[in-house]
Design a protein around this motif. Structure first.
Motif, PDB file in Angstrom:
ATOM      1  N   CYS A  23       0.818  -1.226   0.000  1.00 49.44           N
ATOM      2  CA  CYS A  23       0.000   0.000   0.000  1.00 49.44           C
ATOM      3  C   CYS A  23       0.849   1.273   0.000  1.00 49.44           C
ATOM      4  O   CYS A  23       0.368   2.330  -0.426  1.00 49.44           O
ATOM      5  N   ASN A  24       2.086   1.199   0.490  1.00 51.25           N
ATOM      6  CA  ASN A  24       2.982   2.365   0.494  1.00 51.25           C
ATOM      7  C   ASN A  24       4.368   1.967  -0.007  1.00 51.25           C
ATOM      8  O   ASN A  24       5.364   2.096   0.711  1.00 51.25           O
ATOM      9  N   PRO A  25       4.461   1.478  -1.248  1.00 49.54           N
ATOM     10  CA  PRO A  25       5.743   0.971  -1.743  1.00 49.54           C
ATOM     11  C   PRO A  25       6.855   2.018  -1.807  1.00 49.54           C
ATOM     12  O   PRO A  25       8.029   1.702  -1.588  1.00 49.54           O
ATOM     13  N   LEU A  26       6.486   3.279  -2.091  1.00 49.97           N
ATOM     14  CA  LEU A  26       7.497   4.327  -2.195  1.00 49.97           C
ATOM     15  C   LEU A  26       8.082   4.701  -0.836  1.00 49.97           C
ATOM     16  O   LEU A  26       9.216   5.189  -0.754  1.00 49.97           O
ATOM     17  N   ARG A  27       7.332   4.481   0.228  1.00 51.01           N
ATOM     18  CA  ARG A  27       7.805   4.812   1.577  1.00 51.01           C
ATOM     19  C   ARG A  27       8.280   3.583   2.338  1.00 51.01           C
ATOM     20  O   ARG A  27       8.652   3.692   3.501  1.00 51.01           O
ATOM     21  N   TYR A  28       8.246   2.423   1.686  1.00 54.45           N
ATOM     22  CA  TYR A  28       8.559   1.175   2.390  1.00 54.45           C
ATOM     23  C   TYR A  28       9.956   1.192   2.994  1.00 54.45           C
ATOM     24  O   TYR A  28      10.158   0.812   4.153  1.00 54.45           O
ATOM     25  N   VAL A  29      10.934   1.641   2.228  1.00 51.37           N
ATOM     26  CA  VAL A  29      12.324   1.639   2.696  1.00 51.37           C
ATOM     27  C   VAL A  29      12.511   2.569   3.883  1.00 51.37           C
ATOM     28  O   VAL A  29      13.253   2.261   4.823  1.00 51.37           O
ATOM     29  N   THR A  30      11.829   3.706   3.860  1.00 49.66           N
ATOM     30  CA  THR A  30      11.979   4.667   4.955  1.00 49.66           C
ATOM     31  C   THR A  30      11.187   4.259   6.197  1.00 49.66           C
ATOM     32  O   THR A  30      11.564   4.631   7.313  1.00 49.66           O
ATOM     33  N   ILE A  31      10.101   3.518   6.010  1.00 52.58           N
ATOM     34  CA  ILE A  31       9.296   3.070   7.163  1.00 52.58           C
ATOM     35  C   ILE A  31       9.883   1.799   7.785  1.00 52.58           C
ATOM     36  O   ILE A  31      10.114   1.738   8.988  1.00 52.58           O
ATOM     37  N   LEU A  78      -7.036 -11.491  14.068  1.00 56.15           N
ATOM     38  CA  LEU A  78      -7.993 -11.688  12.979  1.00 56.15           C
ATOM     39  C   LEU A  78      -8.419 -10.356  12.369  1.00 56.15           C
ATOM     40  O   LEU A  78      -8.464 -10.215  11.138  1.00 56.15           O
ATOM     41  N   CYS A  79      -8.699  -9.373  13.217  1.00 54.48           N
ATOM     42  CA  CYS A  79      -9.137  -8.064  12.717  1.00 54.48           C
ATOM     43  C   CYS A  79      -8.024  -7.348  11.957  1.00 54.48           C
ATOM     44  O   CYS A  79      -8.258  -6.779  10.876  1.00 54.48           O
ATOM     45  N   SER A  80      -6.810  -7.359  12.519  1.00 47.39           N
ATOM     46  CA  SER A  80      -5.703  -6.648  11.867  1.00 47.39           C
ATOM     47  C   SER A  80      -5.344  -7.274  10.528  1.00 47.39           C
ATOM     48  O   SER A  80      -5.102  -6.567   9.541  1.00 47.39           O
ATOM     49  N   ILE A  81      -5.323  -8.600  10.482  1.00 51.40           N
ATOM     50  CA  ILE A  81      -4.960  -9.281   9.232  1.00 51.40           C
ATOM     51  C   ILE A  81      -6.092  -9.157   8.205  1.00 51.40           C
ATOM     52  O   ILE A  81      -5.839  -8.980   7.008  1.00 51.40           O
ATOM     53  N   THR A  82      -7.349  -9.217   8.658  1.00 47.67           N
ATOM     54  CA  THR A  82      -8.471  -9.014   7.749  1.00 47.67           C
ATOM     55  C   THR A  82      -8.444  -7.605   7.160  1.00 47.67           C
ATOM     56  O   THR A  82      -8.632  -7.408   5.945  1.00 47.67           O
ATOM     57  N   PHE A  83      -8.195  -6.608   8.020  1.00 46.49           N
ATOM     58  CA  PHE A  83      -8.106  -5.220   7.564  1.00 46.49           C
ATOM     59  C   PHE A  83      -6.979  -5.065   6.547  1.00 46.49           C
ATOM     60  O   PHE A  83      -7.144  -4.406   5.505  1.00 46.49           O
ATOM     61  N   THR A  84      -5.829  -5.683   6.847  1.00 39.91           N
ATOM     62  CA  THR A  84      -4.673  -5.586   5.949  1.00 39.91           C
ATOM     63  C   THR A  84      -5.002  -6.123   4.566  1.00 39.91           C
ATOM     64  O   THR A  84      -4.740  -5.473   3.544  1.00 39.91           O
ATOM     65  N   TYR A  85      -5.611  -7.299   4.507  1.00 38.50           N
ATOM     66  CA  TYR A  85      -5.866  -7.915   3.208  1.00 38.50           C
ATOM     67  C   TYR A  85      -7.042  -7.279   2.476  1.00 38.50           C
ATOM     68  O   TYR A  85      -7.095  -7.330   1.234  1.00 38.50           O
ATOM     69  N   LEU A  86      -7.961  -6.675   3.204  1.00 38.36           N
ATOM     70  CA  LEU A  86      -9.020  -5.920   2.529  1.00 38.36           C
ATOM     71  C   LEU A  86      -8.438  -4.687   1.842  1.00 38.36           C
ATOM     72  O   LEU A  86      -8.802  -4.367   0.701  1.00 38.36           O
ATOM     73  N   ARG A  87      -7.521  -3.986   2.541  1.00 36.58           N
ATOM     74  CA  ARG A  87      -6.875  -2.820   1.937  1.00 36.58           C
ATOM     75  C   ARG A  87      -6.032  -3.235   0.731  1.00 36.58           C
ATOM     76  O   ARG A  87      -6.007  -2.532  -0.292  1.00 36.58           O
ATOM     77  N   ILE A  88      -5.333  -4.353   0.869  1.00 36.49           N
ATOM     78  CA  ILE A  88      -4.502  -4.840  -0.241  1.00 36.49           C
ATOM     79  C   ILE A  88      -5.387  -5.228  -1.422  1.00 36.49           C
ATOM     80  O   ILE A  88      -5.063  -4.940  -2.590  1.00 36.49           O
ATOM     81  N   ALA A  89      -6.521  -5.874  -1.146  1.00 37.12           N
ATOM     82  CA  ALA A  89      -7.436  -6.277  -2.216  1.00 37.12           C
ATOM     83  C   ALA A  89      -7.985  -5.056  -2.947  1.00 37.12           C
ATOM     84  O   ALA A  89      -8.083  -5.039  -4.188  1.00 37.12           O
ATOM     85  N   MET A  90      -8.341  -4.013  -2.186  1.00 37.46           N
ATOM     86  CA  MET A  90      -8.847  -2.785  -2.799  1.00 37.46           C
ATOM     87  C   MET A  90      -7.782  -2.144  -3.688  1.00 37.46           C
ATOM     88  O   MET A  90      -8.082  -1.636  -4.781  1.00 37.46           O
ATOM     89  N   LEU A  91      -6.543  -2.177  -3.224  1.00 38.08           N
ATOM     90  CA  LEU A  91      -5.447  -1.588  -4.008  1.00 38.08           C
ATOM     91  C   LEU A  91      -5.237  -2.369  -5.304  1.00 38.08           C
ATOM     92  O   LEU A  91      -4.985  -1.785  -6.361  1.00 38.08           O
ATOM     93  N   CYS A  92      -5.353  -3.695  -5.220  1.00 38.45           N
ATOM     94  CA  CYS A  92      -5.145  -4.540  -6.400  1.00 38.45           C
ATOM     95  C   CYS A  92      -6.191  -4.247  -7.474  1.00 38.45           C
ATOM     96  O   CYS A  92      -5.882  -4.251  -8.672  1.00 38.45           O
ATOM     97  N   PHE A  93      -7.425  -3.981  -7.053  1.00 37.35           N
ATOM     98  CA  PHE A  93      -8.479  -3.688  -8.010  1.00 37.35           C
ATOM     99  C   PHE A  93      -8.245  -2.350  -8.709  1.00 37.35           C
ATOM    100  O   PHE A  93      -8.602  -2.169  -9.880  1.00 37.35           O
ATOM    101  N   ARG A  94      -7.644  -1.382  -7.988  1.00 44.82           N
ATOM    102  CA  ARG A  94      -7.442  -0.054  -8.553  1.00 44.82           C
ATOM    103  C   ARG A  94      -6.119   0.088  -9.312  1.00 44.82           C
ATOM    104  O   ARG A  94      -5.985   0.961 -10.153  1.00 44.82           O
ATOM    105  N   SER A  95      -5.157  -0.772  -8.987  1.00 42.45           N
ATOM    106  CA  SER A  95      -3.819  -0.628  -9.553  1.00 42.45           C
ATOM    107  C   SER A  95      -3.768  -1.075 -11.015  1.00 42.45           C
ATOM    108  O   SER A  95      -4.455  -2.010 -11.428  1.00 42.45           O
ATOM    109  N   LYS A  96      -2.911  -0.383 -11.769  1.00 43.23           N
ATOM    110  CA  LYS A  96      -2.693  -0.759 -13.165  1.00 43.23           C
ATOM    111  C   LYS A  96      -1.396  -1.554 -13.352  1.00 43.23           C
ATOM    112  O   LYS A  96      -1.179  -2.137 -14.410  1.00 43.23           O
ATOM    113  N   ASN A  97      -0.542  -1.518 -12.332  1.00 44.08           N
ATOM    114  CA  ASN A  97       0.729  -2.241 -12.412  1.00 44.08           C
ATOM    115  C   ASN A  97       0.516  -3.676 -11.929  1.00 44.08           C
ATOM    116  O   ASN A  97       0.804  -4.031 -10.795  1.00 44.08           O
TER     117      ASN A  97
END
Length: 316
Positions: free
Chosen positions: A128-136, A211-230
């Protein structure tokens, strides 16, 4: 008291219930599994430590899981192996040893969930934040997350077992293949309301938060995958998510079976078997899943095997 020879310092362990004819196969089976767990997990940690190209947050965080798996398997399997050929009436264990084993059992379980939550956060930042991954996800952050995962489990389990150690023992037999918190506090004749409330609350907090944190993580990732063109980049990132999700589901399923069987007293033998599998199945599969699923690790293993093959060929 159960009899005049009752000694609160020495307990009788039920252990693994196997017939004399099944003792040897059971011993060999568990021993082979234990060896496999040790070799696969320690081997993966050594590989990640030695290969600089694998010194990335995801792999360094996974080392926590491998170390925890070795710790969890070592907590119960050697003791069960030593009891296989011992008659059930002679499987004695000092109370202090039983208490230490119970602490380690729950610490391993708690750390399994907390480490997976930390790994989920790493995947969330990476995708979700690939450009900031190295700094985070710096080395300092990896250390903080790792220490936090272990300390959180330590605090929960210390309180859990502390409530049990305050109880007075009036029974001697551990009705379980190994020592854990329920088998310890069931030795007492005192009111166990506080123990049951905290134990249930701790399970709800750990399972619910993971369960909540991992579900939230993968829901956000799934939403990003649907919107991403890469699609290529997303596909590469999701490869590691599949490994993490499979490991979490195995752990959740294993723990869920035990919790479900606790509600059926007539299935106590099945519950005891499931409790052993909780400390055997995930540790034996985690390293294999990550080692075979993640391309970078798989390629490094292939390179090392080919290198060894070339080294051995002149000797043949």
């Amino acid at each position: 008291m159960e009899n005049f020879s009752f000694n609160a310092n020495i307990l009788l362990m039920e252990g693994l219930k196997v017939s004399p004819s099944s003792s040897v196969p059971a011993f060999i089976f568990l021993l082979l599994i234990y060896i496999f767990i040790m070799v696969s997990n320690i081997g993966l940690v050594v590989l990640i430590s030695m290969e600089r190209s694998l010194h990335e947050p995801m792999y360094l965080l996974f080392c926590n899981m491998s170390i925890n798996d070795v710790f969890g398997a070592t907590t119960i399997i050697p003791r069960i192996l030593s009891d296989v050929f011992t008659p059930m009436s002679q499987r004695y264990i000092p109370y202090i040893s039983c208490a230490i084993q119970a602490f380690c059992v729950h610490f391993h379980a708690g750390a399994s969930y907390s480490v997976l939550m930390v790994m989920a956060y790493d995947r969330y930042v990476a995708i979700c934040n690939p450009l900031r991954y190295v700094t985070i996800m710096t080395n300092r952050m990896v250390v903080k997350l790792s220490v936090g995962a272990w300390v959180a489990a330590l605090i929960f389990v210390t309180i859990l077992l502390g409530l049990t150690f305050r109880l007075t023992i009036c029974r001697q037999t551990i009705m379980n293949p190994f020592c854990d918190n329920p088998s310890l506090f069931k030795l007492s004749c005192q009111n166990l309301l506080i123990n049951n409330i905290y134990g249930l609350g701790m399970a709800v907090v750990i399972l619910g938060s993971s369960l909540c944190s991992i579900t939230f993580t993968y829901l956000r990732i799934a939403m990003l995958c649907f919107r991403s063109k890469n699609k290529a980049q997303i596909s590469k990132a999701l490869q590691t998510c599949v490994s993490h999700l499979v490991v979490f589901l195995i752990l959740l399923f294993s723990g869920g079976i035990i919790s479900t069987l606790h509600r059926f007293p007539n299935l106590s033998d099945e519950r005891k078997f499931a409790s052993i599998m909780f400390h055997v199945v995930p540790p034996s599969m985690n390293a294999v899943i990550y080692g075979l699923q993640i391309k970078a690790v798989r390629e490094k293993i292939r390179v090392i095997l080919n290198r060894n093959k070339k080294t051995m060929s002149p000797l043949l």
